[in-house]
Design a protein around this motif. Structure first.
Motif: not given
Lengths: 113, 114
Positions: B78, B81, B85, B113
């Motif tokens: 990713i 992020p 997410d 996150v």
């Protein structure tokens, strides 16, 4: 795409009770799988059952493909059966949709001691 | 026992900081999948590898990439992020080419996150 509906959305049982979970799908399928997602998040494959009936211990499943539904039976439920049960389907007869399982929204099962 | 292994079990990253999730399998399956599952939702397929052939889902954001250096390993990258997410990321494998394609899942990586 194929629509998958599972019922009931939530189910609460006492240990020892039996239950039936249902999965309806909107189109013909040649791949149908039942999964159990345990409270830690892991998805366990219970049955691969595009048609017919299978049994594994206290669990059994039946798919009536012509009527576009599948049933998962849990007998003598235990607290370890708690979690989310997903039905997932696929029609890959055309050879272009491998692996693109469509999941239902799941049935949340809670078994109390 | 043959299985699908995901590491780490929990991953915390910062907004915009690249992160890589890993998956390995001892099943020798030719297909590996990455699914994203948000809270109280069904798993959503991001992409899959059939051997070395990469198959991206049309609605998978460009922010998500994958690598499969060999049969046993597959990575989800990713790049930047976002808060949206944060999810459980599930790796799965299957054998393609027979009459039955049954999926086997790893235990997942829960991504936060901050």
């Amino acid at each position: 795409g194929i629509q998958v509906e599972q019922s009931p959305p939530d189910l609460i049982l006492q240990e020892g009770a039996n239950s039936t979970l249902r999965c309806n799908f909107s189109d013909s399928v040649n791949n149908l799988q039942w999964f159990h997602q345990n409270p830690w998040g892991q998805l366990i494959n219970l049955f691969y059952i595009p048609s017919g009936t299978k049994q594994n211990g206290r669990l059994s499943a039946t798919t009536v493909a012509t009527e576009r539904y599948s049933l998962l039976y849990i007998s003598s439920s235990q607290t370890t059966d708690s979690g989310v049960y997903f039905c997932a389907v696929l029609n890959n007869a055309g050879g272009t949709s491998y692996g693109k399982l469509t999941f239902g929204q799941g049935t949340i099962l809670t078994v109390h001691p | 026992d043959a299985m699908v292994i995901q590491n780490p079990r929990y991953q915390v990253t910062q907004f915009g900081k690249p992160v890589t999730l890993s998956c390995s399998q001892t099943l020798n399956h030719n297909v590996m999948y990455w699914y994203q599952q948000k809270s109280s939702q069904a798993p959503k397929l991001l992409f899959h590898y059939y051997d070395k052939d990469f198959n991206n889902e049309a609605d998978t954001p460009d922010n998500f990439q994958s690598r499969r250096p060999n049969t046993s390993f597959c990575f989800l990258d990713i790049r930047s992020p976002g808060l949206g997410d944060a999810a459980m990321y599930l790796c799965a494998t299957s054998i393609r080419g027979g009459t039955v394609e049954k999926l086997f899942f790893g235990s997942g990586t829960q991504l936060s996150v901050l």
